[in-house]
Scaffold this active site. Structure first.
Site, PDB file in Angstrom:
ATOM      1  N   ASP A   1       0.859  -1.197   0.000  1.00  0.00           N
ATOM      2  CA  ASP A   1       0.000   0.000   0.000  1.00  0.00           C
ATOM      3  C   ASP A   1       0.889   1.239   0.000  1.00  0.00           C
ATOM      4  O   ASP A   1       2.074   1.165   0.338  1.00  0.00           O
ATOM      5  CB  ASP A   1      -0.913   0.038   1.245  1.00  0.00           C
ATOM      6  CG  ASP A   1      -1.844   1.248   1.233  1.00  0.00           C
ATOM      7  OD1 ASP A   1      -2.433   1.538   0.171  1.00  0.00           O
ATOM      8  OD2 ASP A   1      -1.977   1.921   2.265  1.00  0.00           O
ATOM      9  N   SER A   2       0.292   2.374  -0.347  1.00  0.00           N
ATOM     10  CA  SER A   2       1.050   3.628  -0.311  1.00  0.00           C
ATOM     11  C   SER A   2       1.471   3.956   1.124  1.00  0.00           C
ATOM     12  O   SER A   2       2.444   4.671   1.323  1.00  0.00           O
ATOM     13  CB  SER A   2       0.187   4.754  -0.865  1.00  0.00           C
ATOM     14  OG  SER A   2      -0.999   4.876  -0.101  1.00  0.00           O
TER      15      SER A   2
ATOM     16  N   GLU B   1      -3.316   9.493   7.761  1.00  0.00           N
ATOM     17  CA  GLU B   1      -1.841   9.435   7.811  1.00  0.00           C
ATOM     18  C   GLU B   1      -1.287  10.368   8.890  1.00  0.00           C
ATOM     19  O   GLU B   1      -0.211  10.136   9.418  1.00  0.00           O
ATOM     20  CB  GLU B   1      -1.235   9.790   6.439  1.00  0.00           C
ATOM     21  CG  GLU B   1      -1.442   8.738   5.360  1.00  0.00           C
ATOM     22  CD  GLU B   1      -0.450   7.565   5.427  1.00  0.00           C
ATOM     23  OE1 GLU B   1       0.723   7.774   5.750  1.00  0.00           O
ATOM     24  OE2 GLU B   1      -0.880   6.428   5.162  1.00  0.00           O
TER      25      GLU B   1
ATOM     26  N   CYS C   1     -11.171   2.856  -0.376  1.00  0.00           N
ATOM     27  CA  CYS C   1      -9.779   3.228  -0.114  1.00  0.00           C
ATOM     28  C   CYS C   1      -9.420   2.551   1.196  1.00  0.00           C
ATOM     29  O   CYS C   1     -10.186   2.616   2.167  1.00  0.00           O
ATOM     30  CB  CYS C   1      -9.626   4.742   0.017  1.00  0.00           C
ATOM     31  SG  CYS C   1      -8.000   5.225   0.652  1.00  0.00           S
TER      32      CYS C   1
ATOM     33  N   CYS D   1      -4.306  -1.578  -2.071  1.00  0.00           N
ATOM     34  CA  CYS D   1      -4.472  -0.139  -2.301  1.00  0.00           C
ATOM     35  C   CYS D   1      -5.352   0.021  -3.536  1.00  0.00           C
ATOM     36  O   CYS D   1      -5.014  -0.499  -4.604  1.00  0.00           O
ATOM     37  CB  CYS D   1      -3.089   0.460  -2.548  1.00  0.00           C
ATOM     38  SG  CYS D   1      -3.092   2.189  -3.036  1.00  0.00           S
TER      39      CYS D   1
ATOM     40  N   HIS E   1      -7.467   3.141   3.472  1.00  0.00           N
ATOM     41  CA  HIS E   1      -7.257   3.981   4.665  1.00  0.00           C
ATOM     42  C   HIS E   1      -8.571   4.272   5.395  1.00  0.00           C
ATOM     43  O   HIS E   1      -8.569   4.572   6.586  1.00  0.00           O
ATOM     44  CB  HIS E   1      -6.661   5.340   4.274  1.00  0.00           C
ATOM     45  CG  HIS E   1      -5.184   5.317   4.012  1.00  0.00           C
ATOM     46  ND1 HIS E   1      -4.636   4.662   2.947  1.00  0.00           N
ATOM     47  CD2 HIS E   1      -4.159   5.902   4.681  1.00  0.00           C
ATOM     48  CE1 HIS E   1      -3.314   4.845   2.969  1.00  0.00           C
ATOM     49  NE2 HIS E   1      -3.008   5.588   4.006  1.00  0.00           N
TER      50      HIS E   1
HETATM   51  N1  DGL Z   1      -4.915   3.410   0.607  1.00  0.00           N
HETATM   52  C1  DGL Z   1      -4.893   3.698  -0.760  1.00  0.00           C
HETATM   53  C2  DGL Z   1      -6.175   3.380  -1.473  1.00  0.00           C
HETATM   54  O1  DGL Z   1      -6.796   2.434  -1.157  1.00  0.00           O
HETATM   55  C3  DGL Z   1      -4.330   4.992  -1.216  1.00  0.00           C
HETATM   56  C4  DGL Z   1      -4.315   6.145  -0.343  1.00  0.00           C
HETATM   57  C5  DGL Z   1      -3.424   7.209  -0.891  1.00  0.00           C
HETATM   58  O2  DGL Z   1      -2.216   7.005  -0.862  1.00  0.00           O
HETATM   59  O3  DGL Z   1      -3.931   8.231  -1.366  1.00  0.00           O
HETATM   60  O4  DGL Z   1      -6.603   4.024  -2.362  1.00  0.00           O
END
Ligand code: DGL
Length: 277
Positions: free
Chosen positions: A14-15, A162, A196, A77, A198
């Protein structure tokens, strides 16, 4: 044994921290395999980055996970799944090593949506990258042509997570704002997907912000079940996964920062290692 047949961990990328919500779902269902998590925290968020940049960054991460011995990598991600997965699968994998696999999380999520909505009206919260790619609309239209998908960009939600502001009172404003925008665009939505990885960190606030009849869906358990099915259908890949029940965490940011934040997200102590991609 050649390197190609030495069993290795399942890679999860993931990012940043978001993929931990996918890892958690997968480990709950399948605790036996070894896992290797990679968060590109130094370059997160990806959600506002261009197609080319997300693709390049994701490819670097996938190659690193292969170098670490993973035969199977899950892009935990949505942004990377939307913008990089297809090119990596079609153009890069045949050159790097056709026996390895990279899987995304959008298709399995869409497959599960069919059994969840009653109205056929689905809302997707996502990063600008995921929503503008229209990946969810395209996948849904292939499987469920009668469903209507409305996407809502939430550019503030990943930075809130984050930066550890997910539980702060300040987050309420941005949660309510995007919820209202989505439900104004389509008031018939009965299923809202957190598209997403996150966003599950904001789920308490999101559930409070939507009307009671709207169900809020996360991806961890969905992706876990889909991965279990995939491995059952692909015994040759299943045999290449080592099974010691361990998990290592790699981050492109400082190891201590990831360990601290990751421990919070997973509600248990973890020790991360810092790498350069
Ligand atoms: N967690 C990631 C997603 O599912 C990306 C979040 C990001 O880095 O903007 O899209």
């Amino acid at each position: 044994m050649s390197l190609h047949s030495v069993p290795g961990p399942i890679g999860i990328f993931d990012s940043g921290y978001g993929g931990l919500t996918i890892l958690e779902g997968i480990r709950r269902l399948m605790p036996e395999p070894d896992y290797l998590y990679l968060g590109d925290n130094a370059r997160a968020p990806y959600g506002t980055r261009s197609f080319e940049v997300v693709y390049q960054f994701t490819l670097q991460a996938v190659k690193r996970l292969f170098d670490e011995g993973c035969h199977l990598v899950i892009l935990g991600c949505n942004t990377a799944s939307a913008k990089a997965l297809r090119t990596i699968q079609q153009n890069d994998l045949p050159e790097i090593d056709p026996s390895r696999r990279v899987l995304g999380i959008i298709r399995p999520t869409v497959e599960a949506l069919g059994g969840l909505t009653r109205s056929g009206h689905i809302g997707v919260f996502g990063t600008p990258g995921t929503i503008r790619s229209r990946s969810y609309e395209m996948e849904v239209s292939k499987l469920y042509p009668d469903f209507q998908v409305t996407g809502q960009e939430c550019p503030m939600w990943v930075p809130l997570v984050e930066n550890r502001e997910a539980d702060s009172p300040g987050a309420d404003y941005f949660v309510q704002k995007y919820v209202d925008m989505l439900l104004t665009a389509d008031p018939k939505i009965d299923t809202a997907l957190l598209g997403c990885t996150h966003y599950p960190l904001l789920i308490r606030k999101i559930r409070n912000a939507v009307p009671r009849e709207v169900q809020v869906i996360t991806q961890g358990d969905i992706v876990a079940r889909s991965l279990r099915d995939y491995l059952a259908r692909h015994p040759e890949m299943d045999a290449k996964i080592s099974r010691g029940g361990s998990c290592r965490y790699l981050t492109t940011e400082s190891a201590s920062k990831f360990s601290e934040m990751g421990s919070l997200f997973l509600s248990k102590h973890i020790e991360a290692e810092s790498i350069i991609l």
